[in-house]
Scaffold this active site. Sequence first.
Site, PDB file in Angstrom:
ATOM      1  CE  LYS A  82      -3.876   1.794   2.811  1.00 41.49           C
ATOM      2  NZ  LYS A  82      -4.744   1.433   3.959  1.00 41.49           N
ATOM      3  CB  SER A 157      -7.593   3.763   3.238  1.00 41.42           C
ATOM      4  OG  SER A 157      -6.745   3.093   4.154  1.00 41.42           O
ATOM      5  CB  SER A 181      -8.181   1.055   6.056  1.00 41.55           C
ATOM      6  OG  SER A 181      -8.708   2.333   6.293  1.00 41.55           O
TER       7      SER A 181
END
Length: 469
Positions: A82, A157, A181
Amino acid sequence: MDEAARRIHAFTDDALGDHDAVGLAEQVRRGAVGRDELAAAAAARSRAVEAELHAVAFDAFASPRLGDDPEAALFGVPTFVKDNTDLAGWPTNHGSEAYVASPAKRDGAYARQYLGTGLTVLGKSRLPEFGFNATTEFMTQPPTRNPWDPAYSVGASSGGSAAMVAAGVVPIAHANDGGGSIRIPAACAGLVGLKPSRGRHRDGEQARHLPINMVSEGVVTRSVRDTAAFVAAAEDGWRNPNLPPVGLVTGPAQRRLRVGLILDTVTGATVDEDTRRAVERTAALLERAGHVVEPIALPVTEQFAADFVQYWGLLAELALDTSRLLLSRSFDAARADGLSRGLRAFHRRHLYRTPGALRRLRRVPQQCAALLARHEVVLSPVLAHTTPPLGHLAPTVAYDELIHRLTRWVAYTPLNNISGQPGISLPMGTTAGGLPVGVQLTAAHGDERTLLELAYLLEAAQPFARIQD
C-alpha cells in the site's frame, strides 16, 4: 448486462492460475515454477486490467523487490504494498494530489517485516488521501473501481490492494487499518481481511506518533489459509512478547464458543436487508456447528461515534499541517482533498472537544474487554449497508453531507481500532446484483487464533464466491 459480464478479472491459464498464495509458495518450493515467472504473470495480469481498475499507484515490474530468504513461508509469491508504506527507492505518495513524493531513503519498519515473509513486491497500491476516506476516490484522478462491478466503490483505504486481489492480479496484498481500512475493502471486494490486534505486527512510522495508536498492519486475501499463513510468517520474523503467539492456524477448532450478536449501530444507522441477511445466515451456520449465539448490547453509546469523528479531525489537521515538514516541501494543503480539508476545518472549529474525546476513547479498550469476558467472539456486520456506487462518498461531495454518509456506512469497524481488538471480515453473502457482503467477527485482544479457526469453519460451510465463476 448480467452480473458476470460486468466483472473485471485477470484470471487466466498462466503460472498463477487459480492458486492462492500458499499454493503458489508450495509450487516455488517444489521447483514447479520460478518466482520470476510468477512476477511476470502478475505484471501481465495487472496490465490487462489496470486501465479499468486504476488500482496501481506505482509499478516496479522491471525491478521488483525480492524476498531474500528461500525458506520463508511465502517466498516468491507476488504482491503489492500500500502506498503509505516506505520501500527504499520508491515514492510514497499517501494517495495525495497535494504533492509528488521523492523516493524513500529506506524501508519502513513494517515493510521489512512484510518482505521477511518472502513475498515479491511488484509496486504500490492506491489509497485515498492519507487513508482518511472509506472509498478509493480522488478529487481529479480516476477512482479505483470494484472488480465485481466497476460502477461501485471497492471501499478503502486499502482499496487498490483489494481490487487487485479480487481481480486475480495477485493472491495477497498489503493493507492497513485505522478505522476499517482492511475490513471495509475486504467486505466490498469479497475477500478475507483480518485486522490484527494492536501491537501484533511492527508499527508503521506514522502510527507510532498517534495520540491513540489505532492502526494495524495486515493483508487482504482470497482464502483463510493465506491470511493464516501470512500471520504465521510475519510472526516468524518478529513477535510481540506481550501478546500470545498465534502460530500457524490450519483449520477450525472443536471447542464450543459463546458468540455475541450485534446488529445495532453506534451511529443509529439502519442495517440494510442484504447485510442483515448475511449476518443472520452466518449466525445460523455457527449455531449449526454447535456454537451458542445470543444477541448482546453494544459496549459504547453514540458518544463514541462523535468522539471518533473528533479524533479523525485531529489526525487530518496534523496531516495537513505537518506534511510540508515531514513529507515534502512541495506539499500544498490547498490541493488536499475535500474530506481532509473538511475534517481539519471541523476540528479547528471544535478544538475544545478534543481533550474529552481522547479521554473517553482511552476508556474504550476496558469497556470492550468486559464484553469479550462474557463472549469469546462477537458477530456483526462490517458495514451498515452494501457498497455504494462511485461518487456517493467521493471527496468532491460537500463535507457535511459526506461525513453524514460516511458515519451512516462505517458504523462498526472503528470500535476495534480504538479498542485494539482483532476483527476479521469474511465474504458471507451477495446482493441481488452480485456484489459481495462482508460480516465481521471480533475476539479479545491477542486472540487472532479464534478468529482464524472460525473463519476456516465458515469458509468450509459456505465456500466464498469467486469472481471468475
